[in-house]
Enzyme design. Structure first.
Site, PDB file in Angstrom:
ATOM      1  N   HIS A 440       0.823  -1.223   0.000  1.00 42.35           N
ATOM      2  CA  HIS A 440       0.000   0.000   0.000  1.00 42.35           C
ATOM      3  C   HIS A 440       0.853   1.268   0.000  1.00 42.35           C
ATOM      4  CE1 HIS A 440      -3.711   1.960  -0.044  1.00 42.35           C
ATOM      5  NE2 HIS A 440      -4.317   1.402   0.994  1.00 42.35           N
ATOM      6  N   ASP A 444      -2.581   1.746  -4.575  1.00 42.31           N
ATOM      7  CA  ASP A 444      -3.844   2.033  -3.905  1.00 42.31           C
ATOM      8  C   ASP A 444      -4.815   0.879  -4.116  1.00 42.31           C
ATOM      9  OD1 ASP A 444      -2.955   4.540  -3.042  1.00 42.31           O
ATOM     10  OD2 ASP A 444      -3.569   5.488  -4.920  1.00 42.31           O
TER      11      ASP A 444
END
Length: 467
Positions: A440, A444
């Site tokens: 992450h 995204d």
């Protein structure tokens, strides 16, 4: 003049190696290029060939010794040639000279292990015909004592022994064209083709037989677990292998490095199942390879990586490093651990090329024949816990990748089906869960889900190159 056997440089980043075992004892004859010892590094386990023919005159370091690269670990001399004492380097960490037990030196090379799920090209098994988990090959029976010439002729690689076992062939009957009559892969495959070409014996007249019982379901692959320990007290201890230590270090480092997030998609793989059923016999007959499910998933992933190159990237400080080529790391389960060989420039390969690469890498991983560069440089990885029957796995990212795809177990399930008129009903389809672990820090959630949706559409629309 004696020839030095040195700890090889198995890659630019590798500074030392650990001796696992010697295949020869001191005083025994050796032939150039035959396996002399097995070593383990933080990248790969490998067999080291003899650099010259002669007699293994002196072993300086026994099993368990860890020595720097380029260190002299043994000497090979001509028959009757004396060997002078060789001073050892002062900075040889953990390198304690040790004698090689006679029993270990005389032990035959182990037969290849049962072909575990990913050791057989990442095949998601139980749900499919013929069980795509590569059933264990029958072990090659121990050979009786024979003349030196016969033993030399029977010498072969683990791959050749596995092929012979699978086809019920006695290697003593196979003419060898290798060194000293060694049976090569080409020899065994040629012998098999000639056997197939021979006319079959006329069938025996049919005899009355009882109605056969239904065939039992294909057994699930046995998990790769260590043997149960023999307890002498309340607990049993053993040191971790070099490979297990490195796996532990890499997994903890990955968790510490990447911000792990997972997403899971359900995918109808009916197209894959039908295509494999249609082409598997033709591929084995025409190309000599077994068509498994795995290359279909890899082709879909490659197409998605082209559309979303950020998942084929890595992070270097505050820089995003995009990679021109797609180098797929493919997890291979071994009896003593896990290794991730790499299919380089996978975007340039056809479905057939991907299958051949999978078969080759998995076979050589089992036989400890991978080179260090073949387990380095991945840009995206794939793993497959599916053959054990689970729904899906949530794997740890293989550094320095930013994502890893997990293939679950293919199962037939009731699903809602919509026809051309928009009417809905219940049908049966082949379904799999695909899970993506992603970093992450760079990816995204929306991008990760778009990537997975691309893979799902590619598979369900059957865009494969052989369709």
């Amino acid at each position: 003049m004696p020839v030095n056997v040195v700890m090889p440089q198995m890659g630019e980043s590798i500074a030392e190696g650990t001796i696992v075992k010697w295949f020869k004892n001191e005083g025994e004859p050796v032939k150039k290029d035959e396996p002399l010892l097995e070593i383990s590094t933080d990248k790969v386990d490998a067999e080291v060939p003899a650099p010259a023919s002669g007699v293994l005159a002196k072993i300086h370091y026994g099993p368990g010794a860890t020595v720097p690269v380029e260190t002299v670990i043994a000497e090979i001399a001509a028959e009757g040639e004396a060997v002078a004492a060789t001073p050892q380097p002062a900075a040889a960490p953990e390198a304690t000279p040790a004698a090689v037990p006679k029993a270990q030196a005389e032990a035959p090379a182990p037969a290849p292990p049962a072909e575990e799920p990913f050791a057989r090209e990442l095949t998601p098994a139980p749900a499919a015909p013929e069980g795509e988990v590569f059933p264990a090959a029958a072990p090659v029976p121990a050979e009786p004592e024979a003349s030196e010439a016969a033993l030399l002729r029977r010498r072969s690689s683990p791959l050749v022994r596995r092929i012979a076992a699978e086809h019920g062939i006695d290697l003593a009957q196979v003419p060898g064209t290798g060194l000293h009559g060694r049976v090569t892969k080409e020899d065994i495959l040629s012998y098999i083709e000639k056997q197939k070409a021979k006319p079959a014996a006329p069938p025996a007249p049919p005899a009355a037989a009882p109605t056969p019982a239904p065939a039992p379901a294909a057994p699930r692959p046995a998990p790769t677990v260590p043997a149960a320990p023999t307890f002498a007290g309340e607990e049993y201890r053993e040191p971790m292998s070099i490979m297990r230590q490195r796996i532990a270090e890499h997994m903890v480092a990955s968790r510490r490095t990447s911000a792990h997030v997972q997403t899971v998609f359900e995918v109808d793989v009916s197209h894959i199942v039908r295509l494999r059923e249609k082409y598997k016999d033709e591929w084995e007959r025409q190309y000599g390879v077994k068509l498994t499910y795995t290359p279909f998933f890899l082709e879909a992933a490659i197409d998605a990586l082209k559309a979303f190159p950020v998942l084929n990237a890595s992070i270097d400080g505050n820089d995003i490093v995009y990679h021109r080529h797609i180098n797929l790391g493919v997890a291979v389960a071994l009896p003593h651990g896990l290794i991730v060989p790499v299919i380089k420039h996978a975007e340039e390969l056809s479905l057939l090329g991907l299958q051949r690469a999978l078969t080759d890498l998995a076979t050589r991983a089992r036989n400890k024949q991978l080179k260090p560069e073949e387990v380095q440089g991945s840009t995206f990885s794939v793993t497959n816990p599916g053959p054990y029957g689970n729904l899906f796995g949530l794997p740890i990212i293989n550094q320095p990748n930013v994502a890893i795809l997990s293939i679950g177990n293919i199962q037939r399930r009731p699903v809602v089906i919509r026809d051309a008129m928009g009417r809905e009903g219940i049908g049966i389809s082949d379904v799999v869960y695909l899970a993506l672990s992603f970093d992450h820090r760079l990816i995204d959630g929306a991008v990760a889900d778009q990537f997975m949706a691309h893979i799902k559409a590619f598979i369900q629309e059957g865009r494969f190159s052989l369709a």
